[in-house]
Design a protein around this motif. Structure first.
Motif: not given
Ligand code: CUO
Length: 680
Positions: A72, A196, A200, A221, A225, A352, A356, A388, A392
């Motif tokens: 991030f 998760h 990613h 995405f 989520h 987004h 984070h 989190f 989200h």
């Molecule tokens: Cu998977 Cu914000 O995208 O954590």
């Protein structure tokens, strides 16, 4: 391990790489021969490493080897992108091995692991190499730090054959005084966090374009989520908590606290905690080369909302791109996340990802205390933190805002002429129909590969996670036409809201969690479809979630490449929500849609499709032409207030209950990824 020079222990055989002296970090160069002799003497196998002309790592080494790493953080992902490009650019596997051996001891270990994993997943000639679950490389990102002290004691004192698993208590991050702790079993579930991380890894948002540009990645995405939030909300309702509240005002105190109790073994630092009611402030951290204000975030957010309302986005060069009803969501996904596929990162920003970051630096926004980010600052650990889900939930709400601007599905896009679902049941063995059972399960995991202790040997941890009894769906479909195909879509949602009122369709549609999706051959007349819960298109089995280097796996070729990709998937043990002791009322929804409108014509032979709903198919198109989340992704057509009113004959709803029993089942003999599982 970061402290050691480049002599990696591989497999169960003690193998060492014969490393050219110039590959070693400066600290080890003068003693290279001594080290080679020492590790060579212990080795059962020595592996030659080619002496190549080494690339200049340059800026990549500016991230210290004892710092934490997060995708991030723009600087980190830029450095990672460079390293991935170096790895992908190596002409042969031997050259790649050489540069990896060199890089391993010269760059940040978390970044090295990430870049190598991305590289192995995306190079054609590394299909035979395994990508183990990250929990085996960095257990410190998943497991209570007190375990490592106990593991060290166990390995140094107790002989291998007498070691017993170190038990991680189910409740260790907070007490029942904290309401949010009721759903810690979900947030801190190892399998969910591994999913998760893997998602990613498969869908990076930066790097070489050919790595990022995967079919419908922006939409996935959004959808993956969205489903996480829907699942979390179901868990919350099971635990008498209200649905998660969106984090819409970045200037308001965040009431949720979180104390992760994780220590990084690489940096020897604790992951920072967040006390209740901390407030986000502007970030200015020179070390991370990040300076961003809440104002920036608000501007990006407002521009995104404007684009949604206007129905188009503006590219860097000033062109307008319409947000169409099918493809608009994919563009928005890339804008909001954001990925390099965003048509205009300058204007729409990096909403987004920076969210984070801002939350993760809430305790040290200008780095005056020299602290690193909290768990939400890294996709590896982010899902542990209650905030989190608040973040989200807000992100999802933006996507829902877009979905509300496009036309509802008219009946002819939902119905399947002549196909009627006449009955739906779930059956768990030895229990009444339409009743699912959940309980606690203990499982063992060998973490020795991620621990840097001497002497070595297995170190098992025993953790407790939610589990459910396997079940079958039994679906009866009447086909008034000739033989044809359909897509069976199975979803589940709570029936009642926080106050016990039956949910309106408008709200319930966002709570439907996908359980399975598969094609069916319908003969003319009555068809009975039996499907096992273990076949879910959302989940992967336990041993794949936790696979180790030496877990049983295909020997090579296509099958192995698929196996690696298939490390992505929701953990099977978390397929259904926890339920309640008195039975949690849900509605099971089954739809048979018209295959001709769903199907993507492509060759998927040999393609692992275990968890394609959340993860897609490797190197293929997403195998469902419908918008992700169909038929619940759009607002209902006029006049539809309830789920019943939404139904067309090819859909059916069955009330079911999930019963939770507060008992703990001891480990099964085959439930770890390691054949050395030692059950008691
Ligand atoms: Cu998977 Cu914000 O995208 O954590």
């Amino acid at each position: 391990r970061p402290q050691e020079p480049s002599f990696a222990v591989k497999g169960d055989k003690n193998s060492v790489f014969k490393v050219p002296n110039n590959y070693l970090p400066d600290r080890y160069k003068p003693i290279g021969v001594t080290l080679a002799n020492r590790f060579g003497a212990e080795a059962e196998e020595e592996i030659d490493v080619k002496n190549i002309s080494l690339p200049n790592l340059g800026e990549i080494t500016s991230l210290g080897r004892h710092e934490n790493f997060s995708l991030f953080i723009p600087k980190h992902r830029r450095l990672a992108g460079k390293l991935i490009n170096i790895f992908l650019g190596m002409r042969t596997v031997d050259d790649l091995l050489a540069v990896c051996v060199y890089a391993r001891d010269n760059v940040n270990p978390y970044m090295f692991n990430y870049c190598l994993s991305v590289c192995l997943l995306h190079r054609q000639d590394t299909r035979d190499l395994d990508v183990p679950s990250i929990i085996h490389s960095f257990p410190d990102k998943y497991i209570d730090s007190s375990v490592f002290v106990r593991a060290r004691e166990e390995t140094s004192i107790v002989p291998e054959e007498s070691r017993t698993p170190i038990v991680i208590p189910r409740d260790y991050t907070a007490s029942d005084l904290e309401e949010e702790h009721r759903v810690a079993y979900f947030r801190e579930d190892l399998g969910i966090n591994l999913h998760h991380w893997h998602w990613h890894l498969v869908y990076p948002f930066e790097g070489a374009r050919e790595v990022v540009e995967k079919n419908r990645r922006g939409e996935l995405f959004y959808y993956m989520h969205q489903q996480v939030i829907a699942r979390y909300n179901a868990e919350r309702l099971c635990n008498h908590l209200r649905r998660v509240e969106r984090l819409i005002n970045l200037r308001e105190p965040i009431k949720e606290a979180y104390f992760p109790k994780l220590d990084s073994l690489v940096s020897s630092r604790s992951y920072p905690s967040r006390v209740a009611n901390q407030v986000i402030t502007n970030i200015n951290r020179e070390l991370d080369q990040i300076q961003v204000d809440i104002d920036d975030m608000e501007r990006w957010r407002d521009r995104i909302y404007s684009a949604i309302q206007q129905g188009y986005v503006q590219t860097e060069s000033g062109q307008q791109v319409t947000l169409t009803e099918n493809e608009g969501i994919d563009i928005l996904g890339n804008i909001i996340e954001s990925s390099i596929l965003s048509p205009n990162q300058t204007f729409y920003g990096d909403y987004h990802n920076i969210g984070h970051i801002m939350i993760s630096y809430i305790h040290d926004p200008d780095h005056r205390h020299l602290e690193s980010f909290g768990v939400i600052g890294d996709s590896t650990t982010a899902m542990r933190d209650p905030v989190f889900y608040r973040w989200h939930a807000h992100i999802d709400d933006i996507f829902q805002e877009f979905k509300a601007t496009i036309p509802s599905y008219p009946v002819d896009q939902l119905a399947y002429q002549g196909v009627t679902v006449t009955s739906v049941e779930v059956q768990s063995q030895g229990t009444q129909k339409n009743r699912l059972n959940t309980y606690w399960q203990q499982s063992d995991l060998n973490l020795s590969r991620g621990l840097d202790f001497q002497p070595r040997g297995p170190v098992f941890v025993r953790f407790t996670h939610l589990q459910h009894q396997e079940f079958n769906y039994r679906i009866i479909v009447n086909n008034q036409g000739s033989a044809r195909m359909g897509t069976c879509r199975i979803f589940l949602a709570p029936k009642f809201d926080e106050r016990g009122n039956q949910l309106l369709f408008r709200d319930q549609k966002n709570l439907f969690i996908e359980l399975d999706k598969f094609s069916v051959n319908l003969t003319s007349g009555q068809n009975t479809i039996i499907r096992s819960s273990t076949q879910s298109s959302v989940t992967i089995p336990f041993d794949r979630t936790f696979r180790d280097w030496d877990s049983s796996r295909p020997q090579g070729g296509d099958e192995l490449a698929q196996f690696n990709f298939c490390g992505c998937g929701w953990p099977q043990h978390m397929l259904i929500p926890k339920g309640t002791p008195e039975g949690f009322n849900c509605q099971l929804f089954v739809m048979i849609s018209n295959y001709a409108n769903d199907h993507i014509e492509q060759d998927i032979t040999g393609t692992c499709n275990d968890a394609y709903s959340f993860c897609g198919l490797k190197d293929r198109l997403y195998p469902d032409r419908r918008s992700m989340g169909y038929p619940f992704d759009r607002t209902p057509r006029a006049g539809v207030r309830t789920l019943q009113e939404f139904l067309t004959p090819n859909m059916r709803v069955q009330d079911i209950s999930i019963f939770f029993s507060n008992r703990t089942v001891r480990p099964r003999s085959n439930n770890t990824s390691n054949s050395n599982n030692r059950n008691q």
